[in-house]
Scaffold this motif. Structure first.
Motif, mmCIF file in Angstrom:
data_model
loop_
_atom_site.group_PDB
_atom_site.id
_atom_site.type_symbol
_atom_site.label_atom_id
_atom_site.label_comp_id
_atom_site.label_asym_id
_atom_site.label_seq_id
_atom_site.Cartn_x
_atom_site.Cartn_y
_atom_site.Cartn_z
ATOM 1 N N LEU A 40 10.759 4.199 -7.370
ATOM 2 C CA LEU A 40 11.195 2.851 -7.045
ATOM 3 C C LEU A 40 12.486 2.825 -6.237
ATOM 4 N N ASN A 41 13.015 4.014 -5.880
ATOM 5 C CA ASN A 41 14.181 3.988 -5.011
ATOM 6 C C ASN A 41 13.766 3.584 -3.616
ATOM 7 N N ASP A 42 14.776 3.290 -2.779
ATOM 8 C CA ASP A 42 14.505 2.703 -1.477
ATOM 9 C C ASP A 42 13.643 3.592 -0.598
ATOM 10 N N ASP A 43 13.954 4.894 -0.540
ATOM 11 C CA ASP A 43 13.231 5.789 0.348
ATOM 12 C C ASP A 43 11.766 5.903 -0.058
ATOM 13 N N ASP A 44 11.505 6.115 -1.347
ATOM 14 C CA ASP A 44 10.124 6.254 -1.796
ATOM 15 C C ASP A 44 9.352 4.960 -1.609
ATOM 16 N N ASP A 45 10.021 3.830 -1.839
ATOM 17 C CA ASP A 45 9.351 2.549 -1.664
ATOM 18 C C ASP A 45 8.973 2.337 -0.200
ATOM 19 N N GLU A 46 9.861 2.709 0.717
ATOM 20 C CA GLU A 46 9.562 2.596 2.138
ATOM 21 C C GLU A 46 8.464 3.570 2.549
ATOM 22 N N ASN A 47 8.509 4.795 2.024
ATOM 23 C CA ASN A 47 7.482 5.776 2.341
ATOM 24 C C ASN A 47 6.103 5.283 1.944
ATOM 25 N N GLU A 48 6.020 4.681 0.765
ATOM 26 C CA GLU A 48 4.733 4.192 0.280
ATOM 27 C C GLU A 48 4.245 3.023 1.117
ATOM 28 N N SER A 49 5.132 2.087 1.452
ATOM 29 C CA SER A 49 4.724 0.927 2.240
ATOM 30 C C SER A 49 4.319 1.329 3.653
ATOM 31 N N VAL A 50 4.993 2.327 4.231
ATOM 32 C CA VAL A 50 4.639 2.809 5.566
ATOM 33 C C VAL A 50 3.270 3.455 5.539
ATOM 34 N N SER A 51 3.003 4.254 4.526
ATOM 35 C CA SER A 51 1.728 4.943 4.418
ATOM 36 C C SER A 51 0.581 3.972 4.172
ATOM 37 N N GLU A 52 0.896 2.814 3.591
ATOM 38 C CA GLU A 52 -0.140 1.829 3.272
ATOM 39 C C GLU A 52 -0.218 0.720 4.318
ATOM 40 N N ALA A 53 0.418 0.931 5.479
ATOM 41 C CA ALA A 53 0.464 -0.119 6.498
ATOM 42 C C ALA A 53 -0.916 -0.453 7.039
ATOM 43 N N GLY A 54 -1.798 0.537 7.113
ATOM 44 C CA GLY A 54 -3.109 0.292 7.693
ATOM 45 C C GLY A 54 -4.141 -0.189 6.704
ATOM 46 N N ASP A 55 -4.280 0.550 5.592
ATOM 47 C CA ASP A 55 -5.346 0.224 4.651
ATOM 48 C C ASP A 55 -5.057 0.933 3.340
ATOM 49 N N ILE A 56 -5.409 0.304 2.218
ATOM 50 C CA ILE A 56 -5.269 0.943 0.907
ATOM 51 C C ILE A 56 -6.587 0.914 0.146
ATOM 52 N N GLY A 57 -7.686 0.638 0.842
ATOM 53 C CA GLY A 57 -8.999 0.704 0.216
ATOM 54 C C GLY A 57 -9.204 -0.321 -0.873
ATOM 55 N N ASP A 58 -9.937 0.066 -1.921
ATOM 56 C CA ASP A 58 -10.273 -0.883 -2.981
ATOM 57 C C ASP A 58 -9.074 -1.207 -3.865
ATOM 58 N N ARG A 59 -7.943 -0.496 -3.693
ATOM 59 C CA ARG A 59 -6.728 -0.878 -4.420
ATOM 60 C C ARG A 59 -6.236 -2.242 -3.981
ATOM 61 N N GLU A 60 -6.571 -2.644 -2.752
ATOM 62 C CA GLU A 60 -6.136 -3.952 -2.265
ATOM 63 C C GLU A 60 -6.794 -5.074 -3.059
ATOM 64 N N LEU A 61 -8.047 -4.884 -3.473
ATOM 65 C CA LEU A 61 -8.716 -5.890 -4.296
ATOM 66 C C LEU A 61 -8.025 -6.017 -5.643
ATOM 67 N N GLN A 62 -7.646 -4.889 -6.224
ATOM 68 C CA GLN A 62 -6.988 -4.924 -7.523
ATOM 69 C C GLN A 62 -5.641 -5.630 -7.432
ATOM 70 N N SER A 63 -4.868 -5.350 -6.379
ATOM 71 C CA SER A 63 -3.567 -5.999 -6.227
ATOM 72 C C SER A 63 -3.728 -7.494 -5.999
ATOM 73 N N ASN A 64 -4.755 -7.892 -5.248
ATOM 74 C CA ASN A 64 -4.990 -9.319 -5.006
ATOM 75 C C ASN A 64 -5.429 -10.034 -6.283
ATOM 76 N N ARG A 65 -6.204 -9.333 -7.117
ATOM 77 C CA ARG A 65 -6.628 -9.950 -8.374
ATOM 78 C C ARG A 65 -5.426 -10.233 -9.259
ATOM 79 N N TYR A 66 -4.513 -9.268 -9.391
ATOM 80 C CA TYR A 66 -3.359 -9.473 -10.252
ATOM 81 C C TYR A 66 -2.425 -10.537 -9.712
ATOM 82 N N SER A 67 -2.212 -10.521 -8.382
ATOM 83 C CA SER A 67 -1.314 -11.525 -7.816
ATOM 84 C C SER A 67 -1.934 -12.897 -7.860
#
Length: 454
Positions: A40-67
Motif C-alpha cells: 500500500l505504499n506509494d510506489d507499489d500502488d503506482e506500479n499496480e495501477s500502471v500494470s492494470e491500465a489496460g485490462d484486469i480481466g474478470d477481476r474488473e467484474l468483482q471490483s465493480n460488484r463491490y463498489s
C-alpha cells in the motif's frame, strides 16, 4: 463522606474503563494499520495501477460488484476514491454510559458511501448473469473487431489504397493497430468510466473485446519474421520502431481529442437543466441483465450462423474469404483467453508480488500468440496445401489475432511513460518485441531457412 467516597470510586471506575477502552481502540487502530498489505505504499500502488491500465480481466467484474453494492473494500483491493476516512467520537464507540467528562480520542473508522448521490439500495445482481453478459459482449465485439480489421487490411492494402503490403515495413495490420489505439484513448481511457456507469460489461466488451480484436500484436510480429526470412533486416527494424511510434501517438491523439470533446460536451450542458449524467439506461437489475443477455445471444447466434454457413460455402470452393469466416468463428475464443489472462496484470511474481509494474497477462498473451502464429506459418510452408493454408490462416487471423493485442499493450506503455519511471515503458516494449521475435525466429525463421521452403 460516604457519598463523596462513592462518587470518587465511581469516577475512578469510569476513568479506568475509559482508559482501557481508549487503549483497546488504539491497539485496534494499530493492528489495522499493521494488517494492511505492504504494497500500500506509494510506489507499489503506482506500479499496480500502471500494470492494470489496460485490462484486469474478470477481476474488473468483482471490483465493480463491490463498489456497486456499497460494500467496504480496502485500498489493496482496488478501492475507489470515494471511500473516505472520518473521525468518530469515543462516546459513540463506548455507548451512552460513557462519562461526559471524558476527553474523546477520535479513532479512525472506515465507511463506504454510495457511488452516486441518487444511488438507492438496489437489487443484488447474481454473479452468473454479470459473467455471462460479459462473455457475450466480448464474443460479439470480438467478431466485429475481426471484421473491421479485415476491412482495413483490404482498404489500405495493395488492392485499393496501396499504403501497406506484406513486403514492406508498412505492414498490413498497421492501419488497424493505429485506429484501435486511437479508439482506445476514447473508449478505453477517457470515456470508459462513463460507459461503465451504464454497463461495466459494455465497457469491457468495447475495450477488451472490440479494440483488443481490432488490433493484433502477433500479426505485426509475424510480418517482421517474414521480412527477416527475405533478408530485409532494415525493414524489420523500421517496422518495429515505426509501428511502435505510430500506435503510441495514435493513443495520445485519441486521449487528447476525447478530452476536448468531453470538455465541449460538459461546457454545452453546464447551464442545462439536465446537466448530470442520465442513468435511466443503467444495467443494474436482473431483468435488464436478462434482456441484454438474450439480445447478445441473438446477435452472436446470427454472427456465428452466418460465418458457419459462409465458411462451408467458401471452403468448398477454395475461396480466400474462407479464412475470414473461419476467423470469425474462432475469434471469440482468443478474446476469452486473453481476458482470463488479464487477471494476472498487476499481481506480480510470487507471494511477495515482485515486478508488479509488469502486466504479465498481456505479455503472456502477446508472446504466446506470436509463437503459435509462427508455428502455424511454418506448418503452412511445410504442408503447402490449400486446405492447410485456409485452416491455418483462419486460426492465425481469428484466434491468434484476437488473443494478442496492441491497444491494451500501448495503453500500458502510455501509462508507464507517465509514471515515476518512464524507462519501464521502453523496457516493457523491448521485452515484448524481443522475446516474441527471438522465439519466432527459432520457430519460423530457422526451419524455413534450413529446409529452404519456398
Amino acid at each position: 463522606m460516604d457519598c463523596e467516597n462513592k462518587d470518587s470510586e465511581l469516577r475512578k471506575f469510569g476513568s479506568s474503563r475509559t482508559s482501557s477502552a481508549s487503549s483497546s481502540l488504539r491497539r485496534r487502530s494499530l493492528s489495522l494499520s499493521l494488517s494492511l498489505p505492504k504494497h500500500l505504499n506509494d510506489d507499489d500502488d503506482e506500479n499496480e495501477s500502471v500494470s492494470e491500465a489496460g485490462d484486469i480481466g474478470d477481476r474488473e467484474l468483482q471490483s465493480n460488484r463491490y463498489s456497486g453494492s456499497g460494500r467496504l473494500r480496502l485500498i489493496g483491493e482496488n478501492a475507489p476514491e470515494h471511500r473516505v476516512v472520518v473521525p468518530i467520537s469515543e462516546d459513540t464507540m463506548l455507548g451512552s454510559n460513557a462519562m461526559s467528562s471524558v476527553t474523546p480520542v477520535s479513532p479512525i473508522k472506515l465507511i463506504s458511501q454510495p457511488d452516486h448521490k441518487e444511488n438507492d439500495e438496489k437489487t443484488e445482481v447474481p454473479w452468473v448473469l454479470e459473467y455471462t453478459s460479459c462473455l457475450l459482449f466480448l464474443a460479439v465485439f470480438g467478431i466485429l473487431g475481426v471484421l473491421l480489421r479485415y476491412g482495413l487490411q483490404k482498404l489500405f492494402g495493395p488492392g485499393i489504397v496501396g499504403a501497406t503490403s506484406d513486403h514492406s515495413y508498412m505492414y498490413l495490420d498497421l492501419p488497424s493497430n493505429m485506429v484501435g489505439s486511437f479508439l482506445m484513448g476514447w473508449f478505453g481511457m477517457v470515456f470508459k468510466e462513463d460507459i461503465s456507469r451504464i454497463s461495466s460489461q459494455l465497457a469491457i466488451g468495447l475495450s477488451t473485446g472490440f479494440l483488443g480484436s481490432l488490433t493484433t500484436f502477433s500479426g505485426w510480429n509475424q510480418k517482421m519474421l517474414e521480412l527477416s526470412v527475405e533478408g530485409q533486416w532494415v525493414f524489420v527494424v523500421l517496422g518495429y520502431l515505426l509501428g511502435l511510434f505510430l500506435v503510441a501517438y495514435s493513443i495520445i491523439f485519441g486521449i487528447e481529442t476525447a478530452k476536448g470533446v468531453n470538455w465541449l460536451y460538459r461546457r454545452a450542458n453546464m447551464n442545462s437543466s439536465n446537466s448530470g449524467t442520465d442513468y435511466h439506461w443503467r444495467v443494474d437489475s436482473c431483468k435488464r441483465h436478462l434482456i441484454v443477455i438474450l439480445f447478445l445471444l441473438l446477435i452472436l447466434a446470427s454472427l456465428w450462423g452466418m460465418s458457419i454457413g459462409l465458411e462451408v460455402h467458401e471452403f468448398s470452393s477454395s475461396s480466400p474469404k474462407a479464412q475470414l469466416w473461419l476467423a470469425c468463428i474462432v475469434g471469440p475464443f482468443g478474446v476469452w483467453i486473453r481476458w482470463f489472462l488479464a487477471r494476472l496484470n498487476g499481481r506480480g511474481l510470487g507471494k511477495s508480488g515482485q515486478l508488479k509494474w509488469v502486466p504479465f497477462g498481456t505479455l503472456i498473451a502477446n508472446v504466446s500468440a506470436a509463437c503459435v502464429m509462427a508455428a502455424l506459418a511454418t506448418l503452412k510452408k511445410a504442408v503447402n496445401t490449400e486446405t492447410c493454408d485456409t485452416v491455418a490462416s483462419g486460426i492465425q487471423f481469428g484466434l491468434l489475432g484476437c488473443l494478442s493485442t496492441v491497444s491494451t499493450f500501448i495503453a500500458e506503455f502510455h501509462a508507464m511513460r507517465g509514471s515515476k519511471y518512464p524507462w519501464r515503458a521502453y523496457v516493457y516494449a523491448l521485452c515484448t518485441t524481443l522475446i516474441s521475435f527471438v522465439l519466432g525466429t527459432l520457430i519460423y525463421f530457422v526451419p524455413v531457412w534450413v529446409e529452404n521452403f519456398n
